[in-house]
Design a protein around this motif. Sequence first.
Motif, PDB file in Angstrom:
ATOM      1  N   LEU A  89      72.426 -16.916 -31.783  1.00 49.50           N
ATOM      2  CA  LEU A  89      72.350 -18.251 -32.362  1.00 49.50           C
ATOM      3  C   LEU A  89      71.367 -18.252 -33.528  1.00 49.50           C
ATOM      4  O   LEU A  89      70.384 -17.520 -33.524  1.00 49.50           O
ATOM      5  CB  LEU A  89      71.892 -19.263 -31.306  1.00 49.50           C
ATOM      6  N   PRO A  90      71.631 -19.081 -34.553  1.00 49.85           N
ATOM      7  CA  PRO A  90      70.731 -19.116 -35.704  1.00 49.85           C
ATOM      8  C   PRO A  90      69.332 -19.591 -35.331  1.00 49.85           C
ATOM      9  O   PRO A  90      69.150 -20.385 -34.415  1.00 49.85           O
ATOM     10  CB  PRO A  90      71.409 -20.111 -36.650  1.00 49.85           C
ATOM     11  N   MET A  91      68.338 -19.096 -36.060  1.00 46.26           N
ATOM     12  CA  MET A  91      66.957 -19.523 -35.888  1.00 46.26           C
ATOM     13  C   MET A  91      66.458 -20.108 -37.208  1.00 46.26           C
ATOM     14  O   MET A  91      66.765 -19.595 -38.276  1.00 46.26           O
ATOM     15  CB  MET A  91      66.065 -18.337 -35.491  1.00 46.26           C
ATOM     16  N   ALA A  92      65.735 -21.207 -37.121  1.00 44.68           N
ATOM     17  CA  ALA A  92      65.208 -21.837 -38.317  1.00 44.68           C
ATOM     18  C   ALA A  92      63.991 -21.085 -38.823  1.00 44.68           C
ATOM     19  O   ALA A  92      63.318 -20.384 -38.082  1.00 44.68           O
ATOM     20  CB  ALA A  92      64.855 -23.296 -38.030  1.00 44.68           C
ATOM     21  N   THR A  93      63.704 -21.276 -40.129  1.00 45.83           N
ATOM     22  CA  THR A  93      62.555 -20.638 -40.746  1.00 45.83           C
ATOM     23  C   THR A  93      61.789 -21.684 -41.535  1.00 45.83           C
ATOM     24  O   THR A  93      62.388 -22.494 -42.241  1.00 45.83           O
ATOM     25  CB  THR A  93      62.993 -19.502 -41.692  1.00 45.83           C
ATOM     26  N   VAL A  94      60.483 -21.680 -41.408  1.00 48.52           N
ATOM     27  CA  VAL A  94      59.622 -22.550 -42.210  1.00 48.52           C
ATOM     28  C   VAL A  94      58.733 -21.650 -43.057  1.00 48.52           C
ATOM     29  O   VAL A  94      58.043 -20.780 -42.535  1.00 48.52           O
ATOM     30  CB  VAL A  94      58.761 -23.480 -41.325  1.00 48.52           C
ATOM     31  N   ARG A  95      58.757 -21.874 -44.361  1.00 43.08           N
ATOM     32  CA  ARG A  95      57.990 -21.043 -45.284  1.00 43.08           C
ATOM     33  C   ARG A  95      56.992 -21.910 -46.041  1.00 43.08           C
ATOM     34  O   ARG A  95      57.367 -22.923 -46.638  1.00 43.08           O
ATOM     35  CB  ARG A  95      58.938 -20.342 -46.257  1.00 43.08           C
ATOM     36  N   VAL A  96      55.735 -21.501 -46.013  1.00 40.72           N
ATOM     37  CA  VAL A  96      54.692 -22.223 -46.739  1.00 40.72           C
ATOM     38  C   VAL A  96      54.560 -21.602 -48.134  1.00 40.72           C
ATOM     39  O   VAL A  96      54.405 -20.387 -48.270  1.00 40.72           O
ATOM     40  CB  VAL A  96      53.355 -22.148 -45.985  1.00 40.72           C
ATOM     41  N   VAL A  97      54.623 -22.455 -49.165  1.00 42.69           N
ATOM     42  CA  VAL A  97      54.551 -21.985 -50.547  1.00 42.69           C
ATOM     43  C   VAL A  97      53.411 -22.696 -51.266  1.00 42.69           C
ATOM     44  O   VAL A  97      52.895 -23.712 -50.801  1.00 42.69           O
ATOM     45  CB  VAL A  97      55.882 -22.240 -51.290  1.00 42.69           C
ATOM     46  N   THR A  98      53.043 -22.161 -52.408  1.00 34.90           N
ATOM     47  CA  THR A  98      52.021 -22.799 -53.236  1.00 34.90           C
ATOM     48  C   THR A  98      52.692 -23.744 -54.232  1.00 34.90           C
ATOM     49  O   THR A  98      53.877 -23.590 -54.552  1.00 34.90           O
ATOM     50  CB  THR A  98      51.200 -21.752 -53.996  1.00 34.90           C
ATOM     51  N   ALA A  99      51.940 -24.715 -54.713  1.00 39.51           N
ATOM     52  CA  ALA A  99      52.495 -25.675 -55.672  1.00 39.51           C
ATOM     53  C   ALA A  99      52.967 -24.945 -56.930  1.00 39.51           C
ATOM     54  O   ALA A  99      52.235 -24.137 -57.508  1.00 39.51           O
ATOM     55  CB  ALA A  99      51.432 -26.723 -56.026  1.00 39.51           C
ATOM     56  N   GLY A 100      54.204 -25.227 -57.341  1.00 39.12           N
ATOM     57  CA  GLY A 100      54.767 -24.612 -58.540  1.00 39.12           C
ATOM     58  C   GLY A 100      55.400 -23.250 -58.297  1.00 39.12           C
ATOM     59  O   GLY A 100      55.999 -22.687 -59.231  1.00 39.12           O
ATOM     60  N   GLU A 101      55.287 -22.698 -57.093  1.00 39.45           N
ATOM     61  CA  GLU A 101      55.884 -21.391 -56.802  1.00 39.45           C
ATOM     62  C   GLU A 101      57.406 -21.513 -56.742  1.00 39.45           C
ATOM     63  O   GLU A 101      57.952 -22.251 -55.932  1.00 39.45           O
ATOM     64  CB  GLU A 101      55.357 -20.863 -55.466  1.00 39.45           C
ATOM     65  N   ARG A 102      58.082 -20.777 -57.606  1.00 37.40           N
ATOM     66  CA  ARG A 102      59.541 -20.830 -57.654  1.00 37.40           C
ATOM     67  C   ARG A 102      60.138 -19.860 -56.643  1.00 37.40           C
ATOM     68  O   ARG A 102      59.836 -18.681 -56.654  1.00 37.40           O
ATOM     69  CB  ARG A 102      60.044 -20.522 -59.072  1.00 37.40           C
TER      70      ARG A 102
END
Length: 233
Positions: A89-102
């Motif tokens: 089954l699929p698993m969700a992912t949460v990614r923390v990024v910096t402001a302006g990071e493309r």
Amino acid sequence: MKRHRKFPRPSAESEPLREVFAEAAYDVTPSAVPLAAIERAGRQRRRRRTAVAAGSACALLVVPLAVVALREAVSPETGDGRVTSPSGLPMATVRVVTAGERVEVAHGIKIWLTEDGAHWSSPADSGPLFSSVKEGADEPGVTVQQEGAGDWGYFLSGVYRGKREAARVEIETTEGQVAGTALTLAGGPHWGVWYAMVSAPKPVAPGRPVDVTRRVTVYDSAGGVTASTGAGL
């Protein structure tokens, strides 16, 4: 020349004593050999050796199975880039990024976050798109953007804002339920962007509007709903 030692003949006085010893020896009956006990002991030793060998074989078999299960849990990526659990089954992912990071999320489509909202750019758009999170900041909710992505199917995305930090995203579509990925800024602002790539029965022109999303739900780490479509935003 080697000489042979001669032993004296027994005296007449010692002859009666020899006869007594001989009669006593004939009267002694040797005890029976415990064959049944020996056989039982042998069987027990063989059973113990068999059990030890079987246990060792089982241990050797279990170790590779455990390693396989561990590898499935640690490296669950499929060939199409989606992340799945050992059950498939699929698993969700949460990614923390910096402001302006493309972040290139899919085949030329890029998303970046700033303090005031989310930005998108794709080969099908003439310029970056922007969605603000300043309006209705106190209301949880989820927005939905959906478009074709050529041979890759559908690209779904949007902004979410919840009461708590996101831990996973689930999307119900006409093609079934899929897991989404969330991008959020450091510091736990309780909002971010969700997105997912969904297979289509046939290619859909990049940027072409589609209507395949039925519901988007964002869950927190405790399994509670922190945001969903149909409210706010």
